[in-house]
Design an enzyme around this catalytic site. Structure first.
Site, PDB file in Angstrom:
ATOM      1  N   GLN A 152       1.091  -1.116   0.129  1.00 12.48           N
ATOM      2  CA  GLN A 152      -0.067   0.169   0.036  1.00 12.48           C
ATOM      3  C   GLN A 152       0.973   1.096  -0.485  1.00 12.48           C
ATOM      4  O   GLN A 152       1.873   1.522   1.082  1.00 12.48           O
ATOM      5  CB  GLN A 152      -0.609  -0.401   1.089  1.00 12.48           C
ATOM      6  N   GLY A 153       1.109   1.836  -1.253  1.00 14.71           N
ATOM      7  CA  GLY A 153       1.304   3.347  -1.086  1.00 14.71           C
ATOM      8  C   GLY A 153       0.893   4.092  -0.472  1.00 14.71           C
ATOM      9  O   GLY A 153       0.212   5.031  -2.003  1.00 14.71           O
ATOM     10  N   SER A 199       1.164   6.847   2.385  1.00 22.56           N
ATOM     11  CA  SER A 199       2.219   7.780   3.054  1.00 22.56           C
ATOM     12  C   SER A 199       2.826   7.679   2.573  1.00 22.56           C
ATOM     13  O   SER A 199       3.717   7.416   2.144  1.00 22.56           O
ATOM     14  CB  SER A 199       1.979   6.996   4.650  1.00 22.56           C
ATOM     15  N   GLU A 220     -10.587  -0.605   5.749  1.00 19.54           N
ATOM     16  CA  GLU A 220      -9.101  -1.293   6.164  1.00 19.54           C
ATOM     17  C   GLU A 220      -9.775  -1.456   7.850  1.00 19.54           C
ATOM     18  O   GLU A 220      -9.477  -2.744   8.331  1.00 19.54           O
ATOM     19  CB  GLU A 220      -8.231  -0.093   6.109  1.00 19.54           C
ATOM     20  N   ASN A 222      -5.144   7.065  16.894  1.00 24.13           N
ATOM     21  CA  ASN A 222      -6.003   6.667  17.370  1.00 24.13           C
ATOM     22  C   ASN A 222      -6.900   7.731  17.932  1.00 24.13           C
ATOM     23  O   ASN A 222      -7.907   8.655  17.874  1.00 24.13           O
ATOM     24  CB  ASN A 222      -6.152   6.048  18.813  1.00 24.13           C
ATOM     25  N   GLU A 223      -6.034   8.803  17.681  1.00 24.28           N
ATOM     26  CA  GLU A 223      -6.435  10.225  17.954  1.00 24.28           C
ATOM     27  C   GLU A 223      -7.742  10.670  16.111  1.00 24.28           C
ATOM     28  O   GLU A 223      -8.306  11.114  16.634  1.00 24.28           O
ATOM     29  CB  GLU A 223      -5.460  11.101  17.219  1.00 24.28           C
TER      30      GLU A 223
END
Ligand SMILES: Cc1cc2nc3c(=O)[nH]c(=O)nc-3n(C[C@H](O)[C@H](O)[C@H](O)COP(=O)(O)OP(=O)(O)OC[C@H]3O[C@@H](n4cnc5c(N)ncnc54)[C@H](O)[C@@H]3O)c2cc1C
Length: 399
Positions: A126-127, A129, A244, A385-386
């Site tokens: 997966q590209g 980020s 996801e 999580n934020e």
């Protein structure tokens, strides 16, 4: 809302459990129980066993190899696989790019890629980020310029999991820098053997090599490798990210790790007794088990709602709660597993094949601290999580 399984669902669970018990190779099961790294060959071998059974891509439409199971059957399958414990089919293909190709790809792309994903003939990564574009993914800068019948891609991706094994990468790229940032993004499928791609490993705190930087220097990608329309990549990415997160609660994994925790606590001495007899330690286990039960009920409520609607149409925003709580619980268990072996968690003993020095402490202690450190990632990937808290406050609480 009925959270109990029907007699048919219980029969299905028994069938799935029996299959995982008999079909999962012992060597893979042992690595999963110990928390050791799996080799590429382990993941490929297991997914091909599943594919032969017709169970590698259960969530896909039947015409592309799906099983036609209900949401409850899918839940049972995932949970039993995690408790076996067996590796999940490679998510980058099966649960990420596969569903995107099914929903937005053309017929030629479906025929070319889907059977190969199911049988893991192609290893996908997966590209998305980039340095500076993680939570704020839409700010990504990797550029794709259209030149005739292909794009020329330049830029860098990072944290690309298992790119060192990959045959293919699905990428978000900027095809138009003049419009609103979400509108100038396209979704490309890129062959990792194309000249101009360099993969550089990032060694993680546990000594592992599961993430990488991927560099693109004048990489030529045929236009036919674009999914859907140019400039619509952000829509496809949102669809993918919602999927996801739905599988990310990993309740079965946590149940299996708690079983392991109790097994080890029964072996480890603590002040003339065993760790499992230590009341304060038992209370810590009970606290995390209660959290896990609450998570399981939340997940069952989501599944039960899907059962009454037939199939899940779009990812439920509650998947953010599942991700948040699921990751916190997995991290708490990894901490207790380290605590159970006390000082034997301290020596750094990465897995080295053919190591000729004896391990310090019991064999099972070696992977516990590396796993604890490695699992800090769970609250970061798939949307930190934020960010999940931001989604919950907007989409569920309406704040
Ligand atoms: C082990 C691992 C594997 C990964 N694998 C992949 C992969 O295969 N492919 C891929 O594309 N990506 C992958 N990622 C990247 C992952 O998706 C990003 O790390 C993640 O989205 C966070 O982005 P960032 O690291 O740039 O942190 P940043 O976005 O810079 O965030 C830094 C901190 O600020 C907080 N923060 C940021 N924005 C906000 C906000 N608006 N409100 C509140 N807090 C905020 C974050 O929660 C975090 O604590 C992986 C990451 C890890 C750790």
């Amino acid at each position: 809302m009925d959270l109990r399984f029907t007699p048919d669902e219980i029969a299905f669970r028994d069938e799935v459990r029996a299959f995982f018990r008999s079909a999962l190779p012992d060597s893979i099961r042992a690595k999963m129980v110990d928390g050791r790294h799996l080799a590429k060959a382990d993941i490929v071998a297991w997914q091909r066993i599943l594919n032969q059974k017709g169970w590698a891509v259960p969530g896909w439409p039947v015409e592309w190899g799906g099983t036609g199971w209900t949401p409850v059957q899918r839940y049972i399958y995932d949970e039993e696989m995690q408790q076996a414990p067996a590796p999940q089919p490679l998510a980058f293909g099966v649960s990420m790019v596969g569903p995107v190709i099914i929903a937005f790809g053309n017929e030629a792309q479906k025929k070319r890629y889907l059977p190969r994903i199911a049988n893991i003939d192609d290893w996908w990564c997966q590209g998305f980020s980039e340095p500076g574009s993680g939570s704020d993914l839409a700010s990504l800068k990797t550029k794709a310029e259209r030149v005739g019948d292909h794009y020329v891609v330049n830029g860098q991706k990072t944290w690309t999991t298992l790119a060192q094994h990959a045959d293919m990468i699905f990428c978000l790229v900027r095809t138009d820098a003049t419009v609103k940032k979400q509108e100038g993004i396209s979704f490309l499928l890129i062959d990792m053997k194309t000249p101009g791609i360099t993969v550089r490993p990032i060694v993680t705190i546990d000594g592992g090599a599961e993430v990488n930087e991927v560099f693109f220097d004048d990489v030529k990608v045929p236009v036919e490798n674009r999914i859907g329309e140019e400039g619509k990549g952000w829509d496809y990415a949102k669809f993918l990210l919602g999927n996801e997160r739905s599988g990310i609660a990993r309740v079965g994994v946590s149940k299996q790790r708690i079983r392991r925790l109790k097994e080890l606590a029964a072996l480890e001495p603590a002040g003339g007794r065993r760790m499992i007899d230590d009341r304060r330690f038992r209370e810590k286990i009970a606290a995390v088990e209660i959290e896990l039960k609450a998570l399981e009920m939340t997940q069952l409520r989501v599944v039960s709602a899907e059962r009454s609607q037939g199939r899940a149409k779009t990812p439920d925003p509650a998947s953010s709660i599942l991700k948040l709580k699921g990751s916190e619980i997995q991290q708490s268990i990894s901490e207790l597993l380290m605590e159970v072996v006390g000082p034997y968690a301290l020596p750094f003993q990465p897995e080295i094949d053919g190591r000729n020095e004896p391990t310090i402490g019991p064999d099972y202690a070696g992977p516990l601290a590396p796993t604890y450190f490695n699992w800090r990632k769970i609250s970061i990937y798939g949307g930190s999580n934020e960010i999940q808290k931001n989604i919950i406050s907007k989409a569920i609480l309406g704040l």
